[in-house]
Design an enzyme around this catalytic site. Sequence first.
Site, PDB file in Angstrom:
ATOM      1  N   ASN A   1       0.937  -1.239   0.073  1.00  0.00           N
ATOM      2  CA  ASN A   1       0.052  -0.013   0.072  1.00  0.00           C
ATOM      3  C   ASN A   1       1.069   1.216  -0.059  1.00  0.00           C
ATOM      4  OD1 ASN A   1       0.560  -0.274   2.660  1.00  0.00           O
ATOM      5  ND2 ASN A   1      -1.106   0.406   3.515  1.00  0.00           N
TER       6      ASN A   1
ATOM      7  N   GLY B   1       3.677  -5.016   7.146  1.00  0.00           N
ATOM      8  CA  GLY B   1       2.725  -5.923   6.121  1.00  0.00           C
ATOM      9  C   GLY B   1       1.735  -6.444   7.312  1.00  0.00           C
ATOM     10  N   GLY B   2       1.420  -7.854   6.734  1.00  0.00           N
ATOM     11  CA  GLY B   2       0.165  -8.369   7.668  1.00  0.00           C
ATOM     12  C   GLY B   2       0.859  -9.607   8.581  1.00  0.00           C
TER      13      GLY B   2
ATOM     14  N   GLU C   1       5.887  -3.630  11.580  1.00  0.00           N
ATOM     15  CA  GLU C   1       4.600  -2.929  11.709  1.00  0.00           C
ATOM     16  C   GLU C   1       3.603  -3.688  10.824  1.00  0.00           C
ATOM     17  OE1 GLU C   1       4.033  -0.237  13.515  1.00  0.00           O
ATOM     18  OE2 GLU C   1       6.235   0.197  14.047  1.00  0.00           O
TER      19      GLU C   1
ATOM     20  N   CYS D   1      -3.097   0.762   7.044  1.00  0.00           N
ATOM     21  CA  CYS D   1      -2.918  -0.070   8.398  1.00  0.00           C
ATOM     22  C   CYS D   1      -3.462   0.831   9.421  1.00  0.00           C
ATOM     23  CB  CYS D   1      -1.562  -0.350   8.691  1.00  0.00           C
ATOM     24  SG  CYS D   1      -0.517   0.983   8.876  1.00  0.00           S
ATOM     25  N   THR D   2      -3.559   2.129   9.140  1.00  0.00           N
ATOM     26  CA  THR D   2      -4.250   2.935  10.215  1.00  0.00           C
ATOM     27  C   THR D   2      -5.418   3.469   9.633  1.00  0.00           C
ATOM     28  OG1 THR D   2      -3.005   4.763   8.809  1.00  0.00           O
ATOM     29  CG2 THR D   2      -1.857   4.140  11.009  1.00  0.00           C
TER      30      THR D   2
ATOM     31  N   GLU E   1      -9.740  -7.366   9.848  1.00  0.00           N
ATOM     32  CA  GLU E   1      -9.223  -6.114   8.838  1.00  0.00           C
ATOM     33  C   GLU E   1     -10.029  -6.264   7.731  1.00  0.00           C
ATOM     34  OE1 GLU E   1      -5.091  -6.053   8.797  1.00  0.00           O
ATOM     35  OE2 GLU E   1      -5.005  -4.024   9.016  1.00  0.00           O
TER      36      GLU E   1
END
Length: 496
Positions: free
Chosen positions: A169, A245-246, A264, A298-299, A391
């Site tokens: 992203n 990432g995830g 993160e 992510c935010t 998510e």
Amino acid sequence: MAGTGVFADILDGDVYKYYADGEWKKSSSGKAVAIINPTTRKTQYKVQACTQVEVNKVMESAKTAQKSWAKTPLWKRAELLHKAAAILKEHRAPVAECLVKEIAKPAKDAVTEVVRSGDLVSYCAEEGVRILGEGKFLVSDSFPGNERTKYCLTSKIPLGVVLAIPPFNYPVNLAVSKIAPALIAGNSLVLKPPTQGAVSALHMVHCFHLAGFPKGLISCVTGKGSEIGDFLTMHPGVNCISFTGGDTGIAISKKAGMIPLQMELGGKDACIVLEDADLDLVAANIIKGGFSYSGQRCTAVKVVLVMESVADVLVEKVKAKVAKLTVGAPEDDCDITPVVSESSANFIEGLVKDAKEKGATFCQLYKRDGNLIWPLLLDNVRPDMRIAWEEPFGPVLPVIRINSIEEGIHHCNASNFGLQGCVFTKDVNKAILISDAMETGTVQINSAPARGPDHFPFQGLKDSGIGSQGITNSIHMMTKIKSTVINLPTPSYTMG
Ligand SMILES: NC(=O)C1=CN([C@@H]2O[C@H](COP(=O)(O)OP(=O)(O)OC[C@H]3O[C@@H](n4cnc5c(N)ncnc54)[C@H](OP(=O)(O)O)[C@@H]3O)[C@@H](O)[C@H]2O)C=CC1
Ligand SMILES: O=C(O)[C@H](O)COP(=O)(O)O
């Protein structure tokens, strides 16, 4: 245009090359990985599928290059970073074009990402000069039993080879947020870009190449994470991993050796809305926080927890704003663009279907065309629905109505994620108490969650990460402390 002009060197026929030893190269695998344009769902670009032998060579070069880079004066390292930042900003258009085609980032946001990345690199150069230019001087007589016979000098030294793995992203911004701190601190850097976003990252790397960094100091190996990821993250030549990432990050953390990790990972950022909140402000932030880049941040606001007494009014305000969002192609700078892949769209659809079956209120009709999903607000979501916890990484936002602040905090803290959260109220004292009670790395008061500005600390608790990012923290994380102790034969006290 991408792959032309100064970027012509990085392309071989229709396959982008990888970067090693200061040169653009074709992989000996003879294989390419296709990058699918999320809008057309056709192959847009191809990149080299690098081999393990090529990874080994890159690691060797990175190790050698780091030794002399660590001896390069700090001001010179900073100078090169400033140069790379300027080149990147100058070439914002072709890099942004790749972001539009590879990850369907809206055109204006794509340019913003590149410019922000240049600014990040420059800021990092400045910050590094200040932070790394200072050490500590300690004396021994502050600790019981000691006289002043020992002088301890500490400085920050590089770790060695840093492996950077960003997500799709922000393939440029979340790459430079790792590259710049690593380099200013005297490390070398191996980048494994996300497959969707790899070509944007390769263009960015070429800007560093044009700036004239030493050969082997920066490398960029391409290929599917599922194929070369483990080999990279478990490589004995790697001295630090910075990953965004995830869940992949959780697996990497378990496999990586005894090296510093910066992780993160995902988030389920909650937006708690109290009865006294300015509901127009909340609605504007829910739109910006929940739907920008189609929720693929992510935010992003990923669940709204609103007090029942103001829920009807808030939902109406958000609905009115959702109706104004433009939906379509990233080239047209639409607000909502196709999500990154068909599998991602299918996953989002699964969450929507589950919510439908379990009785959520649909504020809009669910609509999907290929990877394009129209923005959807789901009201009256309950904890038994998957969307309450998972998510979506898409433009679907659940609203849970709460009857007490405690209920909101409880929902937030029951999540396995703990990245960010936000609280809207005019009572700052209450906001602080709620912020303290929320188990997340950051809480925003009266604004949507966000990573930036890029020098702010950025960290997740629980499954959302390890360590803290942000320019200053990343520089610290990519260094070690080294001490030199001068032992005196007799105590010596400095006199004025
Ligand atoms: N906290 C934060 O700052 C952020 C978190 N995220 C989270 O990331 C997720 C979406 O991003 P996405 O890119 O799909 O995340 P992934 O975890 O799928 O991929 C992230 C990166 O890891 C690579 N990768 C895949 N498998 C491996 C492996 N075995 N070893 C090493 N690297 C591997 C990917 O490469 P490849 O593309 O080739 O598979 C990509 O470069 C969401 O969960 C989101 O919340 C996203 C952005 C920021
Ligand atoms: O990857 C992400 O989603 C980002 O770290 C979020 O950054 P932003 O809050 O600045 O958009």
